[in-house]
Design a protein around this motif. Structure first.
Motif, PDB file in Angstrom:
ATOM      1  N   CYS A  13       0.845  -1.569  -0.254  1.00  0.00           N
ATOM      2  CA  CYS A  13      -0.490   0.025  -0.380  1.00  0.00           C
ATOM      3  C   CYS A  13       0.883   1.206   0.010  1.00  0.00           C
ATOM      4  O   CYS A  13       0.566   2.289   0.029  1.00  0.00           O
ATOM      5  CB  CYS A  13      -0.669   0.519   1.021  1.00  0.00           C
ATOM      6  SG  CYS A  13      -2.473  -1.054   1.114  1.00  0.00           S
ATOM      7  N   CYS A  20      -2.356   4.304  -1.574  1.00  0.00           N
ATOM      8  CA  CYS A  20      -2.637   3.029  -1.692  1.00  0.00           C
ATOM      9  C   CYS A  20      -3.137   3.501  -3.094  1.00  0.00           C
ATOM     10  O   CYS A  20      -4.091   3.693  -3.014  1.00  0.00           O
ATOM     11  CB  CYS A  20      -2.724   2.384  -0.500  1.00  0.00           C
ATOM     12  SG  CYS A  20      -3.416   0.605  -0.638  1.00  0.00           S
ATOM     13  N   ARG A  23      -7.253   4.442  -2.629  1.00  0.00           N
ATOM     14  CA  ARG A  23      -7.799   5.634  -2.173  1.00  0.00           C
ATOM     15  C   ARG A  23      -8.117   6.558  -2.428  1.00  0.00           C
ATOM     16  O   ARG A  23      -7.889   7.280  -3.890  1.00  0.00           O
ATOM     17  CB  ARG A  23      -5.997   5.946  -1.206  1.00  0.00           C
ATOM     18  CG  ARG A  23      -5.990   5.039  -0.150  1.00  0.00           C
ATOM     19  CD  ARG A  23      -4.421   4.927   0.445  1.00  0.00           C
ATOM     20  NE  ARG A  23      -5.124   6.112   1.920  1.00  0.00           N
ATOM     21  CZ  ARG A  23      -4.355   6.201   3.036  1.00  0.00           C
ATOM     22  NH1 ARG A  23      -3.094   5.348   2.769  1.00  0.00           N
ATOM     23  NH2 ARG A  23      -4.061   7.304   2.795  1.00  0.00           N
ATOM     24  N   PRO A  28      -7.834   7.138   4.481  1.00  0.00           N
ATOM     25  CA  PRO A  28      -7.979   5.279   3.882  1.00  0.00           C
ATOM     26  C   PRO A  28      -9.760   5.162   3.606  1.00  0.00           C
ATOM     27  O   PRO A  28     -10.287   5.728   4.427  1.00  0.00           O
ATOM     28  CB  PRO A  28      -7.884   5.120   5.504  1.00  0.00           C
ATOM     29  CG  PRO A  28      -7.957   6.647   6.580  1.00  0.00           C
ATOM     30  CD  PRO A  28      -7.723   7.601   5.128  1.00  0.00           C
ATOM     31  N   ASP A  32      -8.579  -0.500   3.820  1.00  0.00           N
ATOM     32  CA  ASP A  32      -7.224  -0.359   4.360  1.00  0.00           C
ATOM     33  C   ASP A  32      -7.257  -0.080   5.010  1.00  0.00           C
ATOM     34  O   ASP A  32      -6.261  -0.676   5.967  1.00  0.00           O
ATOM     35  CB  ASP A  32      -7.190   1.842   3.771  1.00  0.00           C
ATOM     36  CG  ASP A  32      -6.592   1.597   1.981  1.00  0.00           C
ATOM     37  OD1 ASP A  32      -6.300   0.612   0.989  1.00  0.00           O
ATOM     38  OD2 ASP A  32      -7.343   3.045   2.191  1.00  0.00           O
ATOM     39  N   THR A  36      -5.251  -3.033   7.486  1.00  0.00           N
ATOM     40  CA  THR A  36      -3.852  -2.249   8.746  1.00  0.00           C
ATOM     41  C   THR A  36      -4.071  -3.371   9.434  1.00  0.00           C
ATOM     42  O   THR A  36      -3.234  -3.972  10.505  1.00  0.00           O
ATOM     43  CB  THR A  36      -3.208  -1.485   8.032  1.00  0.00           C
ATOM     44  OG1 THR A  36      -3.478  -0.643   7.049  1.00  0.00           O
ATOM     45  CG2 THR A  36      -2.866  -1.153   9.485  1.00  0.00           C
ATOM     46  N   LEU A  69      -3.787   5.234  10.091  1.00  0.00           N
ATOM     47  CA  LEU A  69      -3.561   5.080   8.574  1.00  0.00           C
ATOM     48  C   LEU A  69      -4.599   7.226   8.153  1.00  0.00           C
ATOM     49  O   LEU A  69      -4.470   7.447   7.267  1.00  0.00           O
ATOM     50  CB  LEU A  69      -4.971   4.232   8.199  1.00  0.00           C
ATOM     51  CG  LEU A  69      -4.419   3.040   7.708  1.00  0.00           C
ATOM     52  CD1 LEU A  69      -5.146   2.383   7.182  1.00  0.00           C
ATOM     53  CD2 LEU A  69      -3.026   2.971   6.563  1.00  0.00           C
TER      54      LEU A  69
END
Length: 70
Positions: A13, A20, A23, A28, A32, A36, A69
């Motif tokens: 990402c 990423c 996105r 985010p 995403d 994560t 994020l």
């Protein structure tokens, strides 16, 4: 193995650079956050909307992913 998956996700990402695929304008997405935190999309939805059925440790992981994020 879990650590390796997380490392691959972070590299793929490009979170070091903040870009990423998929996105929207640097924000985010739920996907995403789920990647994560290593949880499902449904779990992220439950945490964001304050629904029951999520362990406190999982809520903490999702919240940490959201904070990381942005």
């Amino acid at each position: 193995l879990t650590y390796l998956k997380r490392a691959v996700t972070l590299v793929r990402c490009g979170l070091v650079t903040g870009a990423c695929k998929g996105r929207s304008k640097g924000r985010p997405t739920v996907r995403d956050i789920a990647r994560t935190a290593e949880v499902s999309l449904a779990t992220v939805d439950r945490v964001i909307n304050g629904r029951p059925g999520v362990r406190p440790a999982t809520v903490a992981r999702v919240q940490a992913a959201i904070d990381d994020l942005g």
